[in-house]
Design a protein around this motif. Structure first.
Motif, PDB file in Angstrom:
ATOM      1  N   LYS A 227       7.997  14.964  -6.740  1.00 14.15           N
ATOM      2  CA  LYS A 227       8.398  14.181  -7.070  1.00 14.15           C
ATOM      3  C   LYS A 227       9.093  13.503  -5.985  1.00 14.15           C
ATOM      4  O   LYS A 227       9.567  12.398  -5.909  1.00 14.15           O
ATOM      5  N   LYS A 228       8.082  13.979  -4.574  1.00 14.66           N
ATOM      6  CA  LYS A 228       8.796  13.415  -3.217  1.00 14.66           C
ATOM      7  C   LYS A 228       7.534  12.112  -3.701  1.00 14.66           C
ATOM      8  O   LYS A 228       8.811  11.000  -2.369  1.00 14.66           O
ATOM      9  N   TRP A 229       6.814  12.060  -4.058  1.00 14.40           N
ATOM     10  CA  TRP A 229       6.311  10.663  -4.040  1.00 14.40           C
ATOM     11  C   TRP A 229       6.439  10.001  -4.810  1.00 14.40           C
ATOM     12  O   TRP A 229       6.694   8.659  -4.893  1.00 14.40           O
ATOM     13  N   LEU A 230       7.155  10.425  -5.951  1.00 10.61           N
ATOM     14  CA  LEU A 230       7.744   9.921  -6.920  1.00 10.61           C
ATOM     15  C   LEU A 230       9.006   9.056  -6.322  1.00 10.61           C
ATOM     16  O   LEU A 230       8.550   8.016  -6.720  1.00 10.61           O
ATOM     17  N   GLU A 231       9.690   9.133  -5.905  1.00 13.20           N
ATOM     18  CA  GLU A 231      10.573   8.812  -5.251  1.00 13.20           C
ATOM     19  C   GLU A 231      10.332   7.907  -4.218  1.00 13.20           C
ATOM     20  O   GLU A 231      11.047   6.692  -4.492  1.00 13.20           O
ATOM     21  N   VAL A 232       9.291   8.664  -3.700  1.00 13.18           N
ATOM     22  CA  VAL A 232       9.259   7.407  -2.617  1.00 13.18           C
ATOM     23  C   VAL A 232       8.409   5.042  -3.199  1.00 13.18           C
ATOM     24  O   VAL A 232       8.781   4.718  -3.455  1.00 13.18           O
ATOM     25  N   SER A 233       7.233   5.942  -4.947  1.00 16.65           N
ATOM     26  CA  SER A 233       7.522   4.671  -5.598  1.00 16.65           C
ATOM     27  C   SER A 233       7.732   4.079  -5.915  1.00 16.65           C
ATOM     28  O   SER A 233       7.608   2.250  -5.668  1.00 16.65           O
ATOM     29  N   ARG A 234       8.931   4.742  -6.493  1.00 15.83           N
ATOM     30  CA  ARG A 234       9.287   4.380  -7.952  1.00 15.83           C
ATOM     31  C   ARG A 234      10.884   3.428  -6.906  1.00 15.83           C
ATOM     32  O   ARG A 234      11.055   2.531  -7.520  1.00 15.83           O
ATOM     33  N   ASN A 235      11.160   3.883  -5.530  1.00 11.41           N
ATOM     34  CA  ASN A 235      11.535   3.241  -5.259  1.00 11.41           C
ATOM     35  C   ASN A 235      11.806   1.547  -4.238  1.00 11.41           C
ATOM     36  O   ASN A 235      12.161   1.231  -4.992  1.00 11.41           O
ATOM     37  N   TYR A 236      10.181   1.484  -4.094  1.00  8.93           N
ATOM     38  CA  TYR A 236       9.699   1.349  -3.221  1.00  8.93           C
ATOM     39  C   TYR A 236       9.505  -0.716  -4.993  1.00  8.93           C
ATOM     40  O   TYR A 236       9.714  -1.669  -4.630  1.00  8.93           O
ATOM     41  N   LEU A 237       9.582   0.748  -6.425  1.00  8.96           N
ATOM     42  CA  LEU A 237       8.771  -0.825  -6.671  1.00  8.96           C
ATOM     43  C   LEU A 237      10.073  -0.878  -7.303  1.00  8.96           C
ATOM     44  O   LEU A 237      10.489  -2.184  -7.570  1.00  8.96           O
ATOM     45  N   PHE A 238      11.221  -1.154  -7.257  1.00 11.57           N
ATOM     46  CA  PHE A 238      12.343  -1.604  -8.300  1.00 11.57           C
ATOM     47  C   PHE A 238      12.871  -2.144  -7.522  1.00 11.57           C
ATOM     48  O   PHE A 238      13.391  -3.232  -7.541  1.00 11.57           O
ATOM     49  N   SER A 239      12.730  -1.453  -5.777  1.00  8.28           N
ATOM     50  CA  SER A 239      12.784  -2.745  -4.112  1.00  8.28           C
ATOM     51  C   SER A 239      12.510  -3.948  -5.312  1.00  8.28           C
ATOM     52  O   SER A 239      13.647  -5.208  -4.913  1.00  8.28           O
ATOM     53  N   TRP A 240      11.788  -4.403  -5.108  1.00 11.84           N
ATOM     54  CA  TRP A 240      11.016  -5.514  -5.634  1.00 11.84           C
ATOM     55  C   TRP A 240      11.101  -5.948  -6.059  1.00 11.84           C
ATOM     56  O   TRP A 240      11.389  -6.927  -6.737  1.00 11.84           O
TER      57      TRP A 240
ATOM     58  N   PRO B 247       1.062  -1.462  -0.142  1.00 13.59           N
ATOM     59  CA  PRO B 247       0.131   0.549  -0.093  1.00 13.59           C
ATOM     60  C   PRO B 247       0.540   1.209  -0.434  1.00 13.59           C
ATOM     61  O   PRO B 247       0.702   2.599  -0.494  1.00 13.59           O
ATOM     62  N   ILE B 248       2.013   1.335   0.603  1.00 14.78           N
ATOM     63  CA  ILE B 248       3.132   2.279   0.866  1.00 14.78           C
ATOM     64  C   ILE B 248       3.646   2.645  -0.862  1.00 14.78           C
ATOM     65  O   ILE B 248       3.292   3.687  -1.075  1.00 14.78           O
ATOM     66  N   MET B 249       3.836   1.618  -1.660  1.00 13.77           N
ATOM     67  CA  MET B 249       4.070   1.797  -2.938  1.00 13.77           C
ATOM     68  C   MET B 249       2.834   2.154  -3.875  1.00 13.77           C
ATOM     69  O   MET B 249       3.220   3.493  -4.564  1.00 13.77           O
ATOM     70  N   LEU B 250       1.762   2.373  -3.856  1.00 12.74           N
ATOM     71  CA  LEU B 250       0.487   2.021  -4.893  1.00 12.74           C
ATOM     72  C   LEU B 250       0.218   3.432  -4.566  1.00 12.74           C
ATOM     73  O   LEU B 250      -0.277   4.191  -4.995  1.00 12.74           O
ATOM     74  N   GLU B 251       0.266   3.994  -2.718  1.00 12.40           N
ATOM     75  CA  GLU B 251      -0.707   5.073  -2.401  1.00 12.40           C
ATOM     76  C   GLU B 251       0.428   6.443  -2.664  1.00 12.40           C
ATOM     77  O   GLU B 251       0.594   7.646  -3.149  1.00 12.40           O
ATOM     78  N   SER B 252       1.721   5.904  -2.868  1.00 10.49           N
ATOM     79  CA  SER B 252       2.426   6.982  -3.435  1.00 10.49           C
ATOM     80  C   SER B 252       2.631   7.649  -5.198  1.00 10.49           C
ATOM     81  O   SER B 252       2.472   8.454  -4.429  1.00 10.49           O
ATOM     82  N   ALA B 253       2.312   6.484  -5.194  1.00 12.77           N
ATOM     83  CA  ALA B 253       2.650   6.706  -6.937  1.00 12.77           C
ATOM     84  C   ALA B 253       1.129   7.456  -7.150  1.00 12.77           C
ATOM     85  O   ALA B 253       1.427   7.945  -8.128  1.00 12.77           O
ATOM     86  N   LEU B 254      -0.216   6.781  -6.772  1.00 13.52           N
ATOM     87  CA  LEU B 254      -1.198   7.432  -7.206  1.00 13.52           C
ATOM     88  C   LEU B 254      -1.561   8.858  -6.403  1.00 13.52           C
ATOM     89  O   LEU B 254      -1.701   9.855  -6.815  1.00 13.52           O
ATOM     90  N   ALA B 255      -0.700   9.347  -5.291  1.00 12.06           N
ATOM     91  CA  ALA B 255      -0.476  10.273  -4.890  1.00 12.06           C
ATOM     92  C   ALA B 255       0.515  11.495  -5.931  1.00 12.06           C
ATOM     93  O   ALA B 255       0.635  12.852  -5.879  1.00 12.06           O
ATOM     94  N   TRP B 256       1.681  10.592  -6.452  1.00 13.95           N
ATOM     95  CA  TRP B 256       2.037  11.579  -7.637  1.00 13.95           C
ATOM     96  C   TRP B 256       1.286  12.064  -9.317  1.00 13.95           C
ATOM     97  O   TRP B 256       1.748  13.081  -9.187  1.00 13.95           O
TER      98      TRP B 256
END
Length: 344
Positions: A103-116, A88-97
């Motif tokens: 960009k702060k939301w983008l960095e969080v969601s992109r980091n989670y996505l690629f880490s996984w 949910p952190i990954m997706l909610e950050s992406a939707l907030a972006w």
């Protein structure tokens, strides 16, 4: 002079790598309209305090998650449950972006996505992996903000993931496991805008409606397990698949099998239990793992059916039938964030 005209091995490798990822991205192009909720309406649901809660948190990807068939504190169940809190952190950050462009939301969601995606290896266990669907949704939202290399790698992995599920669907039974396999594969096919894959899944979805749902709306798993819990467990992934199909312009929710069975009828069958108008003693003759869960006190595996368990099903289904919004509102105050901010 002649040597300067010849590419070094390093240059050749870089050129071939760039070509590979270019081809992969073109092959696995994303569908255009993953989210149906207009940005103006979605912006109302942005939680401004959410960023401060998660900005210093690091992703916790695992190579494999597993909780199916295990009780709390057994095996890697607890670790898997904690790791899946990334979703949910990954997706909610992406939707907030998507809504704010911050960009702060983008960095969080992109980091989670690629880490996984860099670490996770599909197990093709649909009970374990249904909880990982936010990875697909996040990719659908962020794909243009990833590097060419990242897009190529993730798209290739998604294609492999879906292909593995399609193979298993063709060999599978008609249980809730099959419903979840279908939901995962359909979501990936839509995210990749793979029309051939989507077309083959349409037939498999319809077969599951025919075999899993009876003309009166009851599901195979309800009759087998004698639990409304399992009717809901069957239907949530099928409604998710129908929402993804709607993105492709198709109506799977109201599709009716020759027997008269449909997803719409199955959800309607659950409504009296969701409203509390009908009661049902769950798992009256529980066997095997169901009995073990009841004995261990796992919620939902003994006593009367808890209407709140149908909350997500009703919110998801309300995207097709607005009159179900009132039913969903009886069960929880508001829709899940992904429905309010995206529509699926």
């Amino acid at each position: 002079m002649k040597n300067t005209m010849i590419m070094s091995n390093k240059q050749k490798f870089a050129t071939l790598l760039a070509l590979f990822f270019s081809v992969m991205f073109n092959k696995f192009a994303i569908a255009g309209g993953w989210c149906s909720v207009p940005i103006a309406r979605a912006s109302i649901s942005v939680d401004s305090d959410f960023y401060s809660k998660i900005k210093d948190r690091s992703p916790r990807p695992m190579r494999r998650v597993h909780s199916e068939g295990t009780l709390p504190h057994h095996g890697i169940r607890d670790k898997s449950v904690k790791a899946r809190r990334d979703m949910p952190i990954m997706l909610e950050s992406a939707l907030a972006w998507r809504v704010t462009g911050d960009k702060k939301w983008l960095e969080v969601s992109r980091n989670y996505l690629f880490s996984w995606f860099s670490k996770y290896k599909p197990s093709f266990n649909p009970i374990d992996e249904s909880e990982l669907l936010p990875m697909v949704s996040t990719y659908a939202v962020l794909h243009k903000e990833l590097s060419t290399e990242q897009r190529g790698l993730i798209s290739h992995k998604l294609d492999h993931w879906a292909a593995g599920y399609i193979e298993r669907i063709r060999k599978g039974d008609r249980s809730n496991w099959q419903s979840r396999r279908i939901a995962i594969a359909v979501s990936i096919a839509v995210a990749l805008d793979d029309r051939d894959m989507f077309s083959s899944l349409r037939d498999l979805f319809q077969k599951q409606i025919e075999e899993n749902i009876y003309p009166d709306g009851a599901t195979y798993d309800f009759r087998k397990r004698r639990a409304v819990h399992y009717a809901v467990y069957d239907l949530v992934p099928l409604v998710r698949a129908a929402l993804a199909a709607r993105t492709m312009g198709e109506d799977w929710y109201f599709w009716q099998a020759p027997s008269g069975a449909s997803l719409d009828k199955a959800v309607a069958w659950v409504v009296p239990y969701a409203l509390g108008a009908k009661k049902h003693k769950e798992f009256p003759q529980a066997e095997g793992f169901d009995a073990a869960r009841a004995k261990a006190g796992v919620k939902g595996f003994s006593g009367d059916f808890d209407p709140k368990y149908a909350s997500d099903l009703m919110w998801l289904s309300s995207q097709f039938k607005s009159e179900l919004t009132s039913v969903a509102s009886e069960l929880s105050d508001s829709a899940p964030f992904y429905l309010k901010m995206c529509g699926q």
